[in-house]
Design a protein around this motif. Structure first.
Motif, PDB file in Angstrom:
ATOM      1  N   GLU A 137       0.891  -1.039   0.181  1.00  0.00           N
ATOM      2  CA  GLU A 137      -0.057   0.017  -0.220  1.00  0.00           C
ATOM      3  C   GLU A 137       0.855   0.864  -0.064  1.00  0.00           C
ATOM      4  O   GLU A 137       1.776   0.799   0.567  1.00  0.00           O
ATOM      5  N   ILE A 138       0.516   2.290  -0.999  1.00  0.00           N
ATOM      6  CA  ILE A 138       1.667   3.267  -0.751  1.00  0.00           C
ATOM      7  C   ILE A 138      -0.329   4.512  -1.138  1.00  0.00           C
ATOM      8  O   ILE A 138      -0.504   4.076  -1.567  1.00  0.00           O
ATOM      9  N   SER A 139       0.595   5.786  -0.446  1.00  0.00           N
ATOM     10  CA  SER A 139      -0.289   6.870  -0.343  1.00  0.00           C
ATOM     11  C   SER A 139      -0.331   7.379  -1.767  1.00  0.00           C
ATOM     12  O   SER A 139       0.614   6.842  -2.690  1.00  0.00           O
ATOM     13  N   PRO A 140      -1.727   7.386  -1.822  1.00  0.00           N
ATOM     14  CA  PRO A 140      -2.049   8.128  -3.039  1.00  0.00           C
ATOM     15  C   PRO A 140      -1.715   9.415  -3.505  1.00  0.00           C
ATOM     16  O   PRO A 140      -1.184   9.829  -5.250  1.00  0.00           O
ATOM     17  N   ILE A 141      -0.415  10.179  -2.957  1.00  0.00           N
ATOM     18  CA  ILE A 141       0.288  11.725  -2.921  1.00  0.00           C
ATOM     19  C   ILE A 141       1.060  10.890  -4.153  1.00  0.00           C
ATOM     20  O   ILE A 141       1.395  11.659  -4.783  1.00  0.00           O
ATOM     21  N   HIS A 142       1.848   9.687  -4.127  1.00  0.00           N
ATOM     22  CA  HIS A 142       2.993   8.996  -4.629  1.00  0.00           C
ATOM     23  C   HIS A 142       2.237   8.617  -5.865  1.00  0.00           C
ATOM     24  O   HIS A 142       3.619   7.462  -6.713  1.00  0.00           O
ATOM     25  N   CYS A 143       0.910   8.851  -6.523  1.00  0.00           N
ATOM     26  CA  CYS A 143       0.408   8.168  -7.620  1.00  0.00           C
ATOM     27  C   CYS A 143       1.280   8.366  -9.163  1.00  0.00           C
ATOM     28  O   CYS A 143       1.329   9.576  -9.138  1.00  0.00           O
ATOM     29  N   PRO A 144       1.775   7.503 -10.008  1.00  0.00           N
ATOM     30  CA  PRO A 144       2.508   7.560 -10.802  1.00  0.00           C
ATOM     31  C   PRO A 144       1.684   8.178 -12.471  1.00  0.00           C
ATOM     32  O   PRO A 144       1.925   8.761 -13.351  1.00  0.00           O
TER      33      PRO A 144
END
Length: 154
Positions: A137-144
């Motif tokens: 799970e990765i924070s959506p702030i880091h969405c590529p």
């Protein structure tokens, strides 16, 4: 008796400071404390340098195929923002599914899509894949994905 070494801090000390702040700062797991972490990272780095006189060997790990799934979402029961996947062979990624936004997709459609991705990896490389080895799970702030509502282009 001395306090045992913290494995998490040992691993963090090997990272560049900027990356450590992202992983362990407010956007990560929240354990970064600027009053303590700089000294602690220095302590752990110097401790591993002291042990450099020990001989080491390298043994090639077995090369097996496995898939990992990356979920871009807020912690908890929040909706999925985006997802991506990778196929690995041993210690290296060999194929990557470009992340997609999940807006408007139901959980059933997301599950079907992730199953299709596994089947595509398996078909392309002639291997059997039944499930993802791990999910991150990765924070959506880091969405590529671009364009992205969280990262509007000016």
């Amino acid at each position: 008796m001395p306090k045992p070494l913290n494995t998490k801090c040992q691993l963090c000390a090997k990272l560049p400071t900027a990356k450590a702040k992202v992983l362990h700062g407010t956007e990560g797991d929240g354990c970064w404390n600027p009053r303590v972490c700089h000294n602690r990272r220095s302590f752990y780095r110097s401790r591993t340098e002291e042990k450099s006189g020990i001989d080491s060997i390298t043994v090639e790990p077995p090369a097996t195929y496995f898939a990992v799934l990356y979920l871009y979402k807020e912690p908890g029961e929040k909706p999925l923002h985006a997802l991506g996947a990778e196929l690995w062979l041993g210690q290296k990624p060999i194929c990557r599914l470009s992340p997609i936004h999940c807006f408007g997709l139901t959980s059933g459609k997301i599950r079907a899509y992730t199953d299709q991705v596994l089947q595509a990896f398996a078909r392309e490389y002639g291997v059997s894949l039944y499930q993802y080895k791990d999910m991150f799970e990765i924070s959506p702030i880091h969405c590529p994905v671009r364009p992205c509502p969280l990262n509007p282009e000016l």
